[in-house]
Design a protein around this motif. Structure first.
Motif, mmCIF file in Angstrom:
data_model
loop_
_atom_site.group_PDB
_atom_site.id
_atom_site.type_symbol
_atom_site.label_atom_id
_atom_site.label_comp_id
_atom_site.label_asym_id
_atom_site.label_seq_id
_atom_site.Cartn_x
_atom_site.Cartn_y
_atom_site.Cartn_z
ATOM 1 N N ALA A 81 3.030 47.169 54.044
ATOM 2 C CA ALA A 81 4.066 45.461 54.526
ATOM 3 C C ALA A 81 2.583 45.137 55.704
ATOM 4 C CB ALA A 81 4.832 46.850 54.936
ATOM 5 N N ILE A 82 2.436 44.253 55.561
ATOM 6 C CA ILE A 82 1.709 44.437 57.293
ATOM 7 C C ILE A 82 2.818 41.951 57.209
ATOM 8 C CG2 ILE A 82 1.000 41.785 55.400
ATOM 9 C CD1 ILE A 82 -1.527 42.656 56.882
ATOM 10 N N GLY A 83 2.752 42.203 58.229
ATOM 11 C CA GLY A 83 3.057 40.960 59.576
ATOM 12 C C GLY A 83 2.977 39.620 59.085
ATOM 13 N N LYS A 84 1.435 39.529 59.136
ATOM 14 C CA LYS A 84 0.385 38.256 58.328
ATOM 15 C C LYS A 84 -0.352 38.667 57.793
ATOM 16 C CE LYS A 84 -0.258 33.699 57.790
ATOM 17 N NZ LYS A 84 0.987 33.171 57.477
ATOM 18 N N LEU A 85 -0.673 38.129 55.690
ATOM 19 C CA LEU A 85 -1.295 38.099 55.498
ATOM 20 C C LEU A 85 -3.080 37.898 55.868
ATOM 21 C CD1 LEU A 85 -1.354 40.233 53.164
ATOM 22 C CD2 LEU A 85 -1.672 38.511 51.724
ATOM 23 N N LYS A 86 -3.930 39.257 56.049
ATOM 24 C CA LYS A 86 -5.157 39.102 55.692
ATOM 25 C C LYS A 86 -6.337 39.102 55.372
ATOM 26 C CE LYS A 86 -4.824 38.312 61.286
ATOM 27 N NZ LYS A 86 -4.946 38.345 62.343
ATOM 28 N N ALA A 87 -7.113 38.292 54.387
ATOM 29 C CA ALA A 87 -7.507 39.102 53.095
ATOM 30 C C ALA A 87 -8.639 39.680 54.103
ATOM 31 C CB ALA A 87 -7.933 37.745 52.514
ATOM 32 N N GLU A 88 -9.215 40.379 54.483
ATOM 33 C CA GLU A 88 -10.448 40.359 54.969
ATOM 34 C C GLU A 88 -9.680 41.904 55.257
ATOM 35 O OE1 GLU A 88 -9.411 37.829 58.449
ATOM 36 O OE2 GLU A 88 -9.146 37.582 56.239
ATOM 37 N N HIS A 89 -8.517 41.746 56.136
ATOM 38 C CA HIS A 89 -8.550 43.313 56.642
ATOM 39 C C HIS A 89 -7.743 43.515 55.934
ATOM 40 C CE1 HIS A 89 -7.418 42.100 61.050
ATOM 41 N NE2 HIS A 89 -8.646 41.734 60.718
ATOM 42 N N VAL A 90 -7.273 43.599 54.285
ATOM 43 C CA VAL A 90 -6.518 44.405 53.597
ATOM 44 C C VAL A 90 -7.381 44.956 52.507
ATOM 45 C CG1 VAL A 90 -4.947 43.784 51.283
ATOM 46 C CG2 VAL A 90 -4.058 42.834 53.155
ATOM 47 N N ALA A 91 -8.688 44.130 52.482
ATOM 48 C CA ALA A 91 -9.718 44.125 51.788
ATOM 49 C C ALA A 91 -10.066 46.121 51.696
ATOM 50 C CB ALA A 91 -10.664 43.358 51.335
ATOM 51 N N GLN A 92 -10.382 45.639 53.415
ATOM 52 C CA GLN A 92 -10.911 46.703 53.834
ATOM 53 C C GLN A 92 -9.682 47.790 54.310
ATOM 54 O OE1 GLN A 92 -12.167 46.171 58.627
ATOM 55 N NE2 GLN A 92 -12.395 44.249 57.570
ATOM 56 N N ILE A 93 -8.905 47.750 54.164
ATOM 57 C CA ILE A 93 -7.700 49.156 54.514
ATOM 58 C C ILE A 93 -8.010 49.682 52.769
ATOM 59 C CG2 ILE A 93 -5.165 49.728 54.041
ATOM 60 C CD1 ILE A 93 -5.459 46.794 56.273
ATOM 61 N N VAL A 94 -8.034 48.757 51.832
ATOM 62 C CA VAL A 94 -7.799 48.658 50.140
ATOM 63 C C VAL A 94 -9.263 49.857 50.058
ATOM 64 C CG1 VAL A 94 -7.385 47.940 47.837
ATOM 65 C CG2 VAL A 94 -5.865 47.508 49.870
ATOM 66 N N GLN A 95 -10.537 48.968 50.664
ATOM 67 C CA GLN A 95 -11.714 50.341 50.216
ATOM 68 C C GLN A 95 -11.447 51.579 50.602
ATOM 69 O OE1 GLN A 95 -14.543 48.775 48.387
ATOM 70 N NE2 GLN A 95 -14.978 50.663 48.837
ATOM 71 N N GLY A 96 -10.766 51.777 51.375
ATOM 72 C CA GLY A 96 -10.701 53.007 51.964
ATOM 73 C C GLY A 96 -9.952 53.859 51.320
#
Length: 353
Positions: A110-125
Motif C-alpha cells: 500500500a503506497i501513497g504515490k506509486l513510483k516504479a523504481e521504489h516498488v522495484a527495489q521493494i519487490v527485489q528484496g
C-alpha cells in the motif's frame, strides 16, 4: 456537463502501475518453482500440489505478517532495498517451526504515490527473501492510496503457505525436561522493537547524523545497523530437517523477545531456563546495535529480553543425546548454533539464569 477528471488527476496513475509491474517481472520469475502454474497477470495464482500426494497426511500451514515501523526509518533514509527481505523473513520463519516447507508467497504493498523504481527495489528484496527461503513469489498487489497516505508513505504485508506431513510435525508435544535449547544468531534488531528504536535512537537526528560511523557500533553507522535485513532461517532449517536433524521444536524470536516467544515451543509442564550470562558478560554475542538501543532506553535485563531478540533469531530444542548431531546438521547448512539454555520441569514459562 461534468468536469472531465481522469483517474491520474484523482491521484492514481495506472500507467506508472504498469511500469512497476514490468520492472518486477524478472525478479518474480527468478523465484519460480516447478509447481508454479502460469505467471504474473492472472486474477489468481496457481500452485500444483501433485508432488506432495505421497505424504501420509499433508497439512497446509499459512502465515502472515508485516514489517512494522521499521518502514518509517526506511522512508526517512530513502532505503527500500532490504525491507522486502524483512517481510519474507517475518512470514516464512513463522511456519518453519512446525516443520513446514514454505511453498509460495504473496505480498501487498500500500503506497501513497506509486513510483516504479521504489516498488522495484521493494519487490527485489521480497524476491531475494523468497529465493533464500526456497519459496516462490507467485503474486501480490500494489495499491495506490492518494488522500489516505502521504505520497512517500507505504506499508507492506505478506502471506506464505507451506506444507508438512502431519506425522513429521515438530513442536511442544515433542519437548521434555532435560532437553537442550540452542540459539541461532540474529543479524541485529531484525524487524521488532522499532517503535522503541525510533523513540530512543532515531528521533531528533538528521539523516547525515544517522549515517555517521559510531564507535559504540564498531565503526558502523546507526543507519546501516538499524536497516540490516532480518536473517532468513527457513531454507537452511528445512535442509537440516530433510537431512535428518532430530529437532523437536523451534521458536522464531520476534516481537516480545525471547521471553514471549520461546515459551511457545514449550509444553505446559516444561520451563526453558535461558543462560543470560553474569559477571563475565553475556552467554552469547549480542549485536552492538541492540546493546546501544537497550542502553539508550535504559531497559532492565528483563525488559530487554522481552523487547528485543538479544542476538537470538531462532531457538531450537532437541534432546540432549541428539545435541551433537543437530549442531552438526545445522553447521552443514552454514548455521552457527550455540547453547542458550535447557529445559526443566515447570509450567511452560521462560526463566533466566
Amino acid at each position: 456537463m461534468a468536469k472531465h477528471i481522469t483517474y491520474a488527476e484523482a491521484g492514481v496513475d495506472v500507467d506508472e502501475g504498469a511500469r512497476a509491474v514490468d520492472a518486477i517481472k524478472d525478479a518474480v520469475k527468478a523465484t519460480n518453482r516447478p509447481e508454479v502454474i502460469g505467471g504474473l497477470g492472472g486474477f489468481g495464482s496457481c500452485f500444483s500440489m501433485k508432488g506432495y500426494k505421497d505424504m501420509e497426511d499433508p497439512v497446509l500451514v499459512s502465515g502472515t505478517d508485516g514489517v512494522g515501523t521499521k518502514l518509517a526509518i526506511a522512508q526517512l533514509l530513502d532505503r527500500h532495498d532490504t525491507v522486502g527481505q524483512d517481510l519474507v523473513a517475518m512470514c516464512v520463519d513463522d511456519v518453519v517451526p512446525i516443520g513446514a516447507e514454505p511453498l509460495f508467497f504473496l505480498d501487498y504493498i500500500a503506497i501513497g504515490k506509486l513510483k516504479a523504481e521504489h516498488v522495484a527495489q521493494i519487490v527485489q528484496g521480497i524476491a531475494d527473501g523468497c529465493r533464500m527461503s526456497g519459496c516462490a513469489l507467485v503474486g501480490g498487489e500494489m495499491a495506490e492510496h492518494p488522500g489516505v497516505m502521504k505520497p512517500d508513505d507505504y506499508d507492506l504485508a505478506g502471506f506464505v503457505v507451506g506444507v508438512v506431513d502431519r506425522p513429521k510435525m515438530i513442536g511442544p508435544h515433542l519437548v521434555h525436561a532435560g532437553d537442550v535449547v540452542l540459539g541461532l544468531p540474529s543479524s541485529g534488531i531484525h524487524s521488532n522493537g522499532y517503535s522503541l528504536v525510533r523513540k530512543v535512537a532515531i528521533e531528533g537526528k538528521t539523516v547525515e547524523q544517522l549515517n555517521q560511523p559510531l564507535p559504540e557500533l564498531g565503526g558502523e553507522s546507526l543507519a546501516d545497523a538499524v536497516m540490516r535485513p532480518t536473517t532468513i532461517y527457513a531454507g537452511k532449517l528445512m535442509a537440516a530437517l530433510r537431512a535428518g536433524a532430530p529437532i523437536e521444536a523451534m521458536a522464531h524470536i520476534t516481537g516480545g523477545g525471547i521471553t514471549e516467544n520461546l515459551n511457545r515451543a514449550l509444553p505446559a509442564n516444561v520451563d526453558a531456563v535461558v543462560y543470560r550470562g553474569g559477571a563475565d558478560g553475556p552467554a552469547w554475542d549480542i549485536p552492538p546495535v541492540i546493546t546501544y538501543c537497550v542502553k539508550a532506553a535504559g531497559l532492565t535485563p528483563d525488559e530487554a529480553y522481552k523487547t528485543f531478540n538479544m542476538g537470538v533469531g531462532m531457538s531450537i530444542i532437541c534432546a540432549r543425546k541428539d545435541q551433537d548431531e543437530v549442531v552438526a546438521k545445522l553447521r552443514e547448512q552454514g548455521l552457527e548454533p550455540f547453547v542458550m539454555g535447557e529445559c526443566v520441569e515447570g509450567a511452560g514459562k521462560v526463566t533466566y539464569r
